[in-house]
Design an enzyme around this catalytic site. Structure first.
Site: not given
Ligand code: LLP
Length: 412
Positions: A238, A273-276, A316, A341-342, A370
């Site tokens: 997050g 669990e960092p993603g973004r 979003y 076409c949206e 994402y």
């Molecule tokens: N762990 C779990 C269990 C999650 O559900 C998520 C994201 C993450 C980690 C990673 O979160 P982050 O660090 O990336 O914020 N598609 C959306 C974001 C959806 C996130 C869903 N879960 C967007 O483009 O903003």
């Protein structure tokens, strides 16, 4: 490390115009060293804790080449499908560093994950706990699990990406866990060693994080008094990024002084669990201006990339900077729109931008997370290519789909 140098937009040491000459537009670019810097920065934030697994949320961007970078840096994986698990392992990652989240794990996914010996399942419902237990029993295994708790803390982020308040489908409420404690304890083939949470994505304020960890601390004591032995905590991901360069990103200073200190006190093994955070700012979507259309006082910059390539604005109301590859003195206001076409196929309305014309290219910045991973073939548009930049070198990490690739699985 995508930014202007002498009014020329650069990705590391490369003038992005050079890339636009070589690769078919639209395409994604990624700065390898930006990703590496982010990984090292986050490792440093957690370095005062003894036992930490940083598990990259693969959903943010799952290109094998990027997953290999993660694995090479000792970063584990937070996955939500067996496909993500297999990709991470294919890229060189170790199963023992995989945590499996997600609300709808199928029997096949559970069986395969047990065979591979992943680190643990993050359980999202009571029926899922029962299902994992039954499969583990059949396979004569005892598997490690975490219960994803919904701590009911507002993450102050967009409503579509908040996940830790009552009414979200994720995790199990404290009340339900209490009511089912005996059932959970009777499941002999799972060992519940951890509690996990993920309260939302793109958080910039770290106070909700702290509050949620604090709530987890109390809850862990509670759960232990019910007869469990919790040794681990998974605090989710997050960590927000700076989509708008005038805004501040995630408050790591506050996070370090409050949340990390609290985690230290709790003396548990920690997973995050960092993603973004790892990939968003490293990536950009490069698009060509097909037409400038002036109509009833508006100026549309019609691009060759659309919401099928990057859906976050339509989905979003996300904000991304849009930059020309060469910054000129004159500016104008444009509606940046795509070919789909949206009406929701746009990237910005009435956005000031230095003067652009037909056949110029623009970069949608901070599109690494994402972005490609949520792209689709909508309007029968092939998935586009991904290019990695490492200092003065660039190479393809995903080839553009051909028309033949796109229709390969269809039957007439
Ligand atoms: N762990 C779990 C269990 C999650 O559900 C998520 C994201 C993450 C980690 C990673 O979160 P982050 O660090 O990336 O914020 N598609 C959306 C974001 C959806 C996130 C869903 N879960 C967007 O483009 O903003």
């Amino acid at each position: 490390m995508i930014g202007y140098k002498d009014n020329i937009l650069m990705c590391e040491d490369i003038d992005i115009r050079e890339l636009a000459e070589v690769y078919d537009s639209p395409f994604y670019i990624y700065s390898k060293n930006d990703i590496l810097n982010k990984i090292r920065f986050l490792k440093d934030i957690f370095s005062s804790l003894d036992n930490v697994l940083i598990a990259y949320a693969v959903k943010a961007e799952n290109n094998l080449s990027i997953l290999k970078m993660m694995a090479d840096e000792g970063i584990g994986a937070d996955v939500v499908s067996i496909g993500e698990t297999l990709k991470y392992i294919k890229a060189g990652g170790k199963a023992e560093n995989i945590v499996f989240s997600g609300v709808a794990k199928t029997e096949e996914e559970i069986r395969k994950s047990i065979e591979l010996n992943i680190k643990r399942f993050n359980i999202e419902s009571i029926p899922e706990a029962v299902r994992i237990n039954n499969i583990a029993k059949e396979m004569k295994k005892r598997v490690k699990c975490s219960i994803r708790v919904n701590p009911n803390v507002d993450a102050h982020t967009h409503e579509k990406i908040t996940t830790g308040v009552t009414g979200n489908k994720f995790g199990i409420s404290i009340k339900t866990i209490r009511e089912n404690a005996n059932l959970l304890k009777s499941l002999d083939n799972i060992s519940i060693e951890s509690l996990s949470m993920h309260i939302g994505s793109q958080m910039t304020d770290s106070e909700p994080f702290y509050k949620a960890i604090l709530a987890m601390k109390d809850f862990i004591n509670d759960v232990n008094s019910m007869g469990f032995n919790i040794t681990d905590i998974d605090i989710g991901g997050g960590y927000g990024v700076r989509y708008d360069k005038n805004s501040s990103g995630f408050d790591f200073e506050h996070f370090k002084s409050k949340s990390i200190n609290l985690l230290k006190e709790m003396n548990l093994n920690v997973t995050t669990e960092p993603g973004r955070y790892f990939v968003a700012e490293s990536g950009a979507l490069i698009m060509r201006v097909e037409y400038i259309k002036e109509e009833l006082g508006r100026k549309y910059a019609i691009l060759d990339g659309g919401m099928n390539d990057y859906i976050r604005v339509a989905m979003y109301d996300a904000y991304n900077d849009i930059c020309p590859l060469v910054k000129k003195e004159n500016v104008s206001n444009y509606d940046f729109v795509g070919p789909i076409c949206e009406s929701s196929d746009f990237f910005a309305y009435n956005r000031e931008c230095s003067f652009i014309e037909e056949a110029d290219y623009v970069a949608l910045l901070d599109a690494g997370a994402y972005g490609f991973s949520m792209s689709s073939n909508y309007n029968s548009r092939p998935l586009i290519s991904q290019i990695m930049v490492d200092k003065d070198k660039h190479y393809v990490i995903r080839k553009r789909q051909t028309f033949e690739d796109m229709i390969a699985n269809e039957i007439i």
